[in-house]
Design a protein around this motif. Structure first.
Motif, PDB file in Angstrom:
ATOM      1  N   UNK A 216      -6.621   3.109 -11.866  1.00 10.00           N
ATOM      2  CA  UNK A 216      -5.176   2.875 -11.910  1.00 10.00           C
ATOM      3  C   UNK A 216      -4.600   2.843 -10.495  1.00 10.00           C
ATOM      4  N   UNK A 217      -3.478   2.148 -10.310  1.00 10.38           N
ATOM      5  CA  UNK A 217      -2.778   2.239  -9.023  1.00 10.38           C
ATOM      6  C   UNK A 217      -2.408   3.701  -8.736  1.00 10.38           C
ATOM      7  N   UNK A 218      -2.374   4.046  -7.456  1.00  8.47           N
ATOM      8  CA  UNK A 218      -2.152   5.442  -7.066  1.00  8.47           C
ATOM      9  C   UNK A 218      -0.901   6.052  -7.696  1.00  8.47           C
ATOM     10  N   UNK A 219       0.210   5.314  -7.692  1.00 11.71           N
ATOM     11  CA  UNK A 219       1.472   5.867  -8.204  1.00 11.71           C
ATOM     12  C   UNK A 219       1.367   6.180  -9.692  1.00 11.71           C
ATOM     13  N   UNK A 220       0.726   5.310 -10.458  1.00  9.50           N
ATOM     14  CA  UNK A 220       0.554   5.538 -11.902  1.00  9.50           C
ATOM     15  C   UNK A 220      -0.387   6.708 -12.149  1.00  9.50           C
TER      16      UNK A 220
ATOM     17  N   UNK B 195      -1.617  12.184 -13.898  1.00 11.88           N
ATOM     18  CA  UNK B 195      -2.358  13.423 -13.628  1.00 11.88           C
ATOM     19  C   UNK B 195      -1.422  14.622 -13.554  1.00 11.88           C
ATOM     20  N   UNK B 196      -0.283  14.447 -12.869  1.00  7.15           N
ATOM     21  CA  UNK B 196       0.647  15.577 -12.762  1.00  7.15           C
ATOM     22  C   UNK B 196       1.256  15.929 -14.111  1.00  7.15           C
ATOM     23  N   UNK B 197       1.497  14.915 -14.945  1.00  5.34           N
ATOM     24  CA  UNK B 197       2.076  15.180 -16.262  1.00  5.34           C
ATOM     25  C   UNK B 197       1.070  15.855 -17.177  1.00  5.34           C
TER      26      UNK B 197
ATOM     27  N   UNK C  10       8.530   4.352 -16.321  1.00  2.00           N
ATOM     28  CA  UNK C  10       7.843   3.055 -16.333  1.00  2.00           C
ATOM     29  C   UNK C  10       6.440   3.179 -15.754  1.00  2.00           C
ATOM     30  N   UNK C  11       6.255   4.026 -14.731  1.00  2.00           N
ATOM     31  CA  UNK C  11       4.912   4.252 -14.180  1.00  2.00           C
ATOM     32  C   UNK C  11       3.983   4.832 -15.243  1.00  2.00           C
ATOM     33  N   UNK C  12       4.507   5.813 -15.962  1.00  2.00           N
ATOM     34  CA  UNK C  12       3.672   6.452 -16.976  1.00  2.00           C
ATOM     35  C   UNK C  12       3.380   5.506 -18.128  1.00  2.00           C
TER      36      UNK C  12
ATOM     37  N   UNK D  34      -4.584   2.458 -19.024  1.00  2.00           N
ATOM     38  CA  UNK D  34      -5.645   3.421 -19.309  1.00  2.00           C
ATOM     39  C   UNK D  34      -6.243   3.154 -20.689  1.00  2.00           C
ATOM     40  N   UNK D  35      -5.377   2.904 -21.670  1.00  2.00           N
ATOM     41  CA  UNK D  35      -5.838   2.585 -23.023  1.00  2.00           C
ATOM     42  C   UNK D  35      -6.708   1.333 -23.010  1.00  2.00           C
TER      43      UNK D  35
END
Length: 197
Positions: free
Chosen positions: A135-139, A144-146, A169-171, A178-179
């Protein structure tokens, strides 16, 4: 005593830790330690082991701070990734330590099922980690933090200094991708467990 460190970013603290600054490490622990423990406890389901995982992780932070690259991830994400790895390592270590030769008793079938399930869970965990890395770093950071850090979307927005809509929107985009990645892996004939009763 550490009041002069309070204004520094997490990344600046890691840079100080890389130069052997113990108060900077203590300040990082104060900032990230509670979330780190929550993450470790979710993986291990054992207070003592969770404390061990966090302690080992911060020891790793102390030893490897010079290798941290702020361009690749936020310091808190880097630390939580180390905590997660240590927790998973402890799960494996504990499973290995508890594994004993099975006697031919009625419990044997249950132990076999449990071992197969543990193997399957480990396999799935590895698949998810591999997909997350794509995944892109921001996503990836938001997910991961969530999920590993236990932050709500509102907390993430505040912590990352982004509007709530951006975090959502990132999530959403990250979880959708990811799915897709996990579905692609399943279609390519990934190993599936054969649970027998």
């Amino acid at each position: 005593m550490r009041r002069h460190l309070a204004h520094l970013s997490d990344e600046a603290l890691v840079a100080l830790v890389a130069r052997g600054d113990e108060p900077a490490l203590a300040e990082l622990y104060d900032r990230v330690g509670r979330v780190a423990y929550g993450l470790a406890f979710r993986v291990l389901r054992d207070e003592r082991l969770a404390e061990d995982a966090v302690q080992e992780a911060f020891l790793a932070v102390w030893r490897t701070a010079a290798r941290f690259t702020a361009e690749r991830a936020k310091a808190s994400t880097w630390i939580l990734t180390i905590v997660h790895r240590r927790a998973v390592d402890l799960v494996r270590r504990e499973e290995h330590r508890r594994a004993e030769p099975l006697d031919a008793e009625p419990e044997e079938a249950a132990a076999t099922d449990s071992a197969e399930e543990a193997a399957w869970l480990g396999f799935e965990r590895d698949r998810v980690q591999a997909a997350l890395k794509q995944l892109p770093d921001a996503q990836r950071e938001a997910i991961e933090l969530a999920y590993y850090g236990g932050f709500s979307q509102s907390e993430l927005a505040e912590r990352l200094g982004q509007p709530l809509g951006t975090i959502k929107s990132r999530m959403f985009a990250g979880l959708a991708r990811l799915r897709e990645l996990l579905d692609e892996g399943a279609e390519e004939g990934s190993w599936k467990p054969q649970f027998t009763s």
